[in-house]
Enzyme design. Structure first.
Site, short mmCIF file in Angstrom:
data_model
loop_
_atom_site.label_atom_id
_atom_site.label_comp_id
_atom_site.label_asym_id
_atom_site.label_seq_id
_atom_site.Cartn_x
_atom_site.Cartn_y
_atom_site.Cartn_z
N LYS A 55 0.79 -1.21 0.28
CA LYS A 55 0.00 0.10 -0.01
C LYS A 55 0.92 1.23 0.06
CE LYS A 55 -1.81 2.01 3.94
NZ LYS A 55 -1.67 3.30 4.09
N ASN A 56 1.89 1.13 0.84
CA ASN A 56 2.51 2.67 1.13
C ASN A 56 3.52 2.85 -0.01
OD1 ASN A 56 1.31 3.28 3.29
ND2 ASN A 56 2.80 2.05 4.43
N CYS A 149 -5.85 7.98 8.27
CA CYS A 149 -6.11 7.60 9.85
C CYS A 149 -5.56 8.54 10.76
CB CYS A 149 -5.39 6.27 10.04
SG CYS A 149 -5.96 4.67 9.15
N ARG A 154 -0.45 15.42 12.07
CA ARG A 154 0.37 14.88 11.00
C ARG A 154 0.54 16.03 10.08
NH1 ARG A 154 -1.76 8.82 9.34
NH2 ARG A 154 0.25 8.54 8.33
N ASP A 338 4.04 1.20 11.82
CA ASP A 338 2.98 0.50 11.43
C ASP A 338 3.05 -0.93 11.97
OD1 ASP A 338 1.69 2.25 9.65
OD2 ASP A 338 3.13 1.90 7.83
N ARG A 430 -8.57 -0.51 3.87
CA ARG A 430 -7.46 0.37 3.49
C ARG A 430 -6.16 -0.06 3.08
NH1 ARG A 430 -8.33 6.13 6.29
NH2 ARG A 430 -7.11 6.62 4.42
C1 UD1 Z 1 4.68 7.49 8.12
C2 UD1 Z 1 5.76 6.46 8.29
C3 UD1 Z 1 5.99 5.35 7.22
C4 UD1 Z 1 4.80 4.80 7.00
C5 UD1 Z 1 3.76 5.61 7.11
C6 UD1 Z 1 2.37 4.95 6.92
C7 UD1 Z 1 7.97 6.96 9.34
C8 UD1 Z 1 9.18 7.84 9.89
N1 UD1 Z 1 6.98 7.12 8.62
O1 UD1 Z 1 5.04 7.99 7.04
O2 UD1 Z 1 7.19 4.44 7.33
O3 UD1 Z 1 4.70 3.85 5.90
O4 UD1 Z 1 3.43 6.61 7.87
O5 UD1 Z 1 1.52 4.97 7.91
O6 UD1 Z 1 7.80 6.01 10.26
N2 UD1 Z 1 6.41 15.32 10.20
C9 UD1 Z 1 6.40 16.69 10.51
N3 UD1 Z 1 6.30 17.41 9.39
C10 UD1 Z 1 6.22 17.12 8.05
C11 UD1 Z 1 6.06 15.62 7.90
C12 UD1 Z 1 6.15 14.73 8.91
O7 UD1 Z 1 6.62 17.02 11.56
O8 UD1 Z 1 5.83 17.88 7.20
C13 UD1 Z 1 6.60 14.24 11.32
C14 UD1 Z 1 5.19 13.56 11.68
O9 UD1 Z 1 4.24 14.22 12.66
C15 UD1 Z 1 5.66 12.37 12.13
C16 UD1 Z 1 7.28 11.91 11.44
O10 UD1 Z 1 7.35 13.23 11.00
O11 UD1 Z 1 5.95 12.46 13.64
C17 UD1 Z 1 7.11 11.09 10.33
O12 UD1 Z 1 6.17 11.52 9.43
P1 UD1 Z 1 6.30 11.11 7.83
O13 UD1 Z 1 7.38 9.95 7.85
O14 UD1 Z 1 6.29 12.08 7.13
O15 UD1 Z 1 4.90 10.11 7.74
P2 UD1 Z 1 4.38 9.37 7.02
O16 UD1 Z 1 4.93 9.83 5.24
O17 UD1 Z 1 2.83 9.32 6.83
#
Ligand code: UD1
Length: 450
Positions: A55-56, A149, A154, A338, A430
């Protein structure tokens, strides 16, 4: 068809967060009339299960298709509700999509739109990666804050800062973000945190930028490598993916590609945790064992006998799992956020006390109150969960509130004594293709009632 479980004392319970298929909050009494998964637990899982596409990985790859005019074939594309929403986004941008067996064919010929309606953005967190792709292709993009979710705040500040460094002008008004750039210009972008989404957005924007973009402190997740491989198959020049320094040489245009998506490491983890928690013996196939090294090390510490093949993992659980050392979620190659809920559920039935610290998303302990209803002994303080293993969980009526939290409830239901009813199974759709069918083939007594 719907199913009304008759559990005394449960009739008037109101869930604070129950959702229908559109992601809208609904009253608990209504949820009862929606879908449910019913599990009669206690059977050790046995057999083998094939892992679907990730998915990711597939979601950013589908977003990347808008970068190149023409017909892309994305193979090993899982049948997930998040993929369906991504298809809707692609259609709203003017592309056409059609399913051909395990592939999704995306025809991105013609003009690409630059507006994604709020309704679609809200349904999917990964929709944020369309921002970099659409901006690079059309010179502008208008989106609302992304959904997905609910795992706590985020933010997308890192995405915006990076796109601004590439030359985007950014405006925010009435809940919408608008970004403009005639042509982006490559530069050095250091991410304060190795954010997966921000790394993907920069890659998607940088491939068509003028000159070279270098991302330092980039995310190293395997899904980043998959996106780089897809982009390179389209004629992009991306190197260093999988390390913390990614180099992108911008090109003028890209061409469409045929590409096979990597296997889903979290789906693989889910089946392995389910096998471990039920005291089973399972072979997971069509996967990359290396992608889940951190998880395999923990499962092995819990007493599981693990054998890795080239694309398989065989797990034989001990009669009783033991709690492992402290787990801390970290960016890849650390323990994945995850997989945290999945391990949380598994540790509920291990001998001893487990400790999990969640460092990525603050609201990832949502399944704890539901697991407690099943007899789990978990206490949470801030970002740390302490899990005191019990002899056995018991079946109960519970509500999924996010994708991996829902999967944790499935694992708990599979090893619990008696009947578990899981509301909101739409969350599972999802990220899991044919979850109940696969678990039933491994011997589980699990059914979905619609
Ligand atoms: C995250 C997971 C990823 C997983 C995906 C789906 C990590 C590092 N990332 O990716 O492995 O496949 O969820 O569930 O484990 N953040 C900020 N500002 C930003 C972007 C991120 O502060 O602009 C912070 C977020 O609040 C969070 C961390 O960085 O604490 C990780 O975020 P990010 O890796 O961007 O999240 P996803 O891309 O959703």
């Amino acid at each position: 068809m719907f199913f009304l479980p008759a559990i005394a004392g449960e009739r008037n319970r109101i869930s604070k967060n129950a959702y229908n298929d559109n992601g809208e909050t609904v009253h608990y009494q209504e949820v009862r009339r929606l879908e449910q998964i019913v599990i009669n637990g206690g059977t050790p899982l046995q057999g083998s299960v094939r892992i679907h596409g990730a998915k990711n990985a597939v979601l950013p790859i589908l977003a990347a298709t808008v970068l190149a005019d023409g017909v892309h074939t994305v193979k090993n594309c899982p049948r997930l509700s998040d993929v369906s929403i991504t298809e809707e986004i692609l259609k709203s941008l003017g592309a056409k999509t059609v399913r051909r067996e395990d592939a999704l064919v995306v025809d991105a010929t013609g003009e690409t739109g630059s507006f994604i309606p709020e309704k679609l953005m809200r349904k999917l967190r990964s929709s944020v990666v369309f921002m970099g792709a659409v901006l690079a292709k059309t010179g502008r993009v208008k989106i609302s804050a992304p959904g997905g979710c609910e795992l706590g705040p985020r933010p997308i500040d890192l995405h915006l800062k990076a796109l601004s460094l590439l030359g985007a002008e950014i405006y925010e008004e009435h809940g919408y973000l608008e970004l403009y750039a005639k042509r982006l210009t490559g530069c050095h972008i250091h991410l304060d945190f190795p954010s997966v989404g921000a790394t993907e957005n920069v890659m998607l924007a940088g491939v068509l930028a003028e000159g070279e973009t270098v991302i330092t402190n980039a995310a190293r997740e395997p899904e980043i490598c998959d996106l780089a491989n897809f982009l390179n198959a389209c004629g992009a020049r991306v190197s260093g993916a999988g390390t913390s320094s990614i180099r992108i040489e911008g090109v003028r245009t890209l061409h469409p590609a045929s590409y096979t998506v990597m296997p889903d490491r979290i789906a693989a983890t889910t089946y392995l945790c389910a096998a471990a928690a039920t005291g089973g013996e399972v072979t997971v196939t069509h996967m990359e064992p290396e992608h889940i090294s951190a998880v395999l090390s923990v499962l092995s510490d819990c007493g599981c006998d693990i054998t890795c093949g080239k694309n398989t993992v065989h797990l034989k659980a001990p009669e009783k799992l033991s709690a492992c050392g402290a787990i801390r979620t970290m960016p890849y190659p650390g323990f994945p956020t995850d997989a945290q809920s999945l391990m949380l559920a598994t540790l509920c039935v291990a001998r001893g006390t487990g400790l999990i610290t969640e460092t990525i998303f603050e609201s990832r302990f949502k399944p704890v109150p539901e697991l407690s209803r099943m007899g789990a002994k978990i206490s949470v303080s801030d970002r740390v969960a302490v899990i005191r293993g019990v002899d056995a969980l018991w079946g109960a009526e519970v509500c999924a509130e996010d994708l991996r939290g829902g999967a944790a409830l499935v694992i708990a239901g599979l090893c619990a004594r008696g009947k578990t009813v899981i509301h909101n199974p739409c969350f599972l759709d999802r990220g899991y293709e044919a979850l109940e069918e696969n678990l039933a083939a491994l011997g589980a007594d699990i059914k979905r009632y619609r």
